[in-house]
Design an enzyme around this catalytic site. Structure first.
Site, PDB file in Angstrom:
ATOM      1  N   ASN A  10      -5.470  -1.621   0.561  1.00  0.00           N
ATOM      2  CA  ASN A  10      -5.232  -0.269   0.036  1.00  0.00           C
ATOM      3  C   ASN A  10      -4.918  -0.391  -1.453  1.00  0.00           C
ATOM      4  O   ASN A  10      -3.823  -0.809  -1.829  1.00  0.00           O
ATOM      5  CB  ASN A  10      -4.057   0.352   0.799  1.00  0.00           C
ATOM      6  CG  ASN A  10      -3.592   1.661   0.187  1.00  0.00           C
ATOM      7  OD1 ASN A  10      -4.286   2.256  -0.638  1.00  0.00           O
ATOM      8  ND2 ASN A  10      -2.407   2.106   0.580  1.00  0.00           N
ATOM      9  N   LYS A  12      -4.510   1.887  -3.605  1.00  0.00           N
ATOM     10  CA  LYS A  12      -3.732   3.009  -4.145  1.00  0.00           C
ATOM     11  C   LYS A  12      -4.413   3.504  -5.431  1.00  0.00           C
ATOM     12  O   LYS A  12      -5.631   3.536  -5.500  1.00  0.00           O
ATOM     13  CB  LYS A  12      -2.280   2.587  -4.354  1.00  0.00           C
ATOM     14  CG  LYS A  12      -1.726   1.911  -3.102  1.00  0.00           C
ATOM     15  CD  LYS A  12      -0.265   1.742  -3.082  1.00  0.00           C
ATOM     16  CE  LYS A  12       0.137   1.098  -1.746  1.00  0.00           C
ATOM     17  NZ  LYS A  12       1.559   0.972  -1.546  1.00  0.00           N
ATOM     18  N   HIS A  96      -0.597   7.996   5.049  1.00  0.00           N
ATOM     19  CA  HIS A  96       0.132   6.888   4.406  1.00  0.00           C
ATOM     20  C   HIS A  96       1.501   7.411   3.969  1.00  0.00           C
ATOM     21  O   HIS A  96       1.637   8.582   3.594  1.00  0.00           O
ATOM     22  CB  HIS A  96      -0.663   6.374   3.199  1.00  0.00           C
ATOM     23  CG  HIS A  96      -0.043   5.151   2.590  1.00  0.00           C
ATOM     24  ND1 HIS A  96       1.010   5.229   1.717  1.00  0.00           N
ATOM     25  CD2 HIS A  96      -0.302   3.827   2.762  1.00  0.00           C
ATOM     26  CE1 HIS A  96       1.370   4.006   1.363  1.00  0.00           C
ATOM     27  NE2 HIS A  96       0.577   3.138   1.987  1.00  0.00           N
ATOM     28  N   GLU A  98       3.138   7.212   1.346  1.00  0.00           N
ATOM     29  CA  GLU A  98       3.171   7.851   0.020  1.00  0.00           C
ATOM     30  C   GLU A  98       2.612   9.268   0.099  1.00  0.00           C
ATOM     31  O   GLU A  98       3.068  10.170  -0.615  1.00  0.00           O
ATOM     32  CB  GLU A  98       2.393   6.987  -0.986  1.00  0.00           C
ATOM     33  CG  GLU A  98       3.207   5.753  -1.393  1.00  0.00           C
ATOM     34  CD  GLU A  98       2.389   4.515  -1.689  1.00  0.00           C
ATOM     35  OE1 GLU A  98       1.195   4.636  -2.020  1.00  0.00           O
ATOM     36  OE2 GLU A  98       2.950   3.402  -1.586  1.00  0.00           O
ATOM     37  N   GLU A 166       3.700   0.757   9.136  1.00  0.00           N
ATOM     38  CA  GLU A 166       4.171   0.373   7.809  1.00  0.00           C
ATOM     39  C   GLU A 166       5.590   0.901   7.593  1.00  0.00           C
ATOM     40  O   GLU A 166       5.769   2.068   7.228  1.00  0.00           O
ATOM     41  CB  GLU A 166       3.263   0.969   6.728  1.00  0.00           C
ATOM     42  CG  GLU A 166       1.826   0.516   6.821  1.00  0.00           C
ATOM     43  CD  GLU A 166       1.113   0.690   5.492  1.00  0.00           C
ATOM     44  OE1 GLU A 166       0.704  -0.319   4.915  1.00  0.00           O
ATOM     45  OE2 GLU A 166       1.000   1.828   5.013  1.00  0.00           O
ATOM     46  N   GLY A 172       5.748  -2.039  -0.909  1.00  0.00           N
ATOM     47  CA  GLY A 172       5.873  -2.237  -2.355  1.00  0.00           C
ATOM     48  C   GLY A 172       7.238  -2.746  -2.792  1.00  0.00           C
ATOM     49  O   GLY A 172       7.572  -2.727  -3.967  1.00  0.00           O
ATOM     50  N   SER A 212       4.422  -5.196   2.091  1.00  0.00           N
ATOM     51  CA  SER A 212       4.693  -6.464   1.408  1.00  0.00           C
ATOM     52  C   SER A 212       4.055  -7.676   2.101  1.00  0.00           C
ATOM     53  O   SER A 212       4.643  -8.755   2.130  1.00  0.00           O
ATOM     54  CB  SER A 212       6.199  -6.674   1.238  1.00  0.00           C
ATOM     55  OG  SER A 212       6.744  -5.648   0.417  1.00  0.00           O
TER      56      SER A 212
HETATM   57  P1  PGA Z   1       2.341  -3.209  -0.177  1.00  0.00           P
HETATM   58  O1  PGA Z   1       1.725  -1.792   0.296  1.00  0.00           O
HETATM   59  O2  PGA Z   1       1.517  -4.281   0.494  1.00  0.00           O
HETATM   60  O3  PGA Z   1       2.184  -3.217  -1.676  1.00  0.00           O
HETATM   61  O4  PGA Z   1       3.760  -3.239   0.270  1.00  0.00           O
HETATM   62  C1  PGA Z   1       1.276  -1.596   1.604  1.00  0.00           C
HETATM   63  C2  PGA Z   1       0.716  -0.208   1.758  1.00  0.00           C
HETATM   64  O5  PGA Z   1       1.241   0.720   1.154  1.00  0.00           O
HETATM   65  O6  PGA Z   1      -0.268   0.007   2.501  1.00  0.00           O
END
Ligand code: PGA
Length: 253
Positions: A10, A12, A96, A98, A166, A172, A212
């Site tokens: 992903n 983003k 997601h 976010e 997640e 993140g 992460s």
């Molecule tokens: P990250 O994000 O691996 O940077 O923690 C995962 C995601 O948001 O799908």
């Protein structure tokens, strides 16, 4: 039989078209054709045409990070699930964290998006997970079961569907869930789906872990019985690192 491991990236809101092209060229060079179908990339919407140009003659999946649930109309700024299908997208993320936190997306909107994508033959990847305070209050199972049941309210169980667990506190942050924490949440999700639709169908739905994920931790998490792969954010921006996540986990299956 060895378990299949899926690795989805992903991006983003990262990368412009030139960077996307460089990434896809590298991915094609580095990834063995044999495991192309285990890989999926979610570039930003503006880079979907680049993905199509660079990947459509491979088995590597690609698709949107979000879409709307109507096929067309006066919805300024939205992406149509029908157009994603017309472009050749294989998958699309839905809900997601976010999207939920920053853009106020609800479970019922997610349910409509899941149904719309399935209608057009694009596999939805429904994302769900608890916040830190929910985990600390012991609400993890309750929260993810509710997100699952509500997000799949209009699902067509006969069509492809993927899930991504997640935990919000791991996205993140560099704070990855332990293999035990991921395994436990995945078991809850699997059991909930078994209760909803029966063993055979529930076991055919891949559940990815996200938050992460790095080459150093994919092996341990990938060993968990109900973990079918990964949804990778930051570490998916570099093709070598992204592939190491996949190969490290695949090596032990
Ligand atoms: P990250 O994000 O691996 O940077 O923690 C995962 C995601 O948001 O799908």
């Amino acid at each position: 039989m060895a378990k299949r491991i899926i690795c989805a990236g992903n991006w983003k809101m990262h990368k412009g078209p030139e960077e996307a092209e460089v990434f896809f060229r590298e991915l094609r060079r580095l990834a063995d054709v044999e495991f192309h179908s285990d890989l999926v990339i979610f570039p930003s919407t503006v880079n979907l045409t680049v993905a199509r140009g660079m990947l459509s003659d491979t088995q590597i999946g690609w698709g949107g990070q979000n879409c709307y649930f109507e096929a067309q109309g006066a919805f300024t700024g939205e992406t149509s699930p029908q157009v994603l299908a017309q472009m050749g997208a294989s998958h699309c993320l839905v809900g997601h964290s976010e999207r939920r936190q920053i853009f106020g997306e609800t479970d019922s909107q997610c349910a409509k998006k899941v149904a719309a994508l399935q209608r057009f033959g694009v596999t939805p990847v429904l994302c769900l997970g608890e916040s830190l305070s929910e985990r600390q209050e012991g609400l993890t199972d309750k929260v993810i079961i509710a997100q699952l049941e509500n997000g799949l309210h209009e699902v067509d169980w006969e069509k492809p569907l993927w899930l991504a667990y997640e935990p919000v506190w791991a996205i993140g942050t560099g704070q990855v869930a332990s293999a035990e924490q991921a395994g436990a949440a995945h078991r809850v999700l699997r059991q909930t789906m078994i209760n909803m639709v029966g063993e055979k169908c529930a076991r055919s739905i891949p559940i990815l872990y996200g938050g992460s994920v790095k080459p150093e931790n994919s092996r341990a998490i990938g060993l968990e019985a109900e973990v079918d792969g990964f949804l990778v954010g930051g570490a998916s921006l570099n093709p070598e690192i992204f592939l190491s996540i996949y190969l490290n986990a695949r090596a032990i299956q």
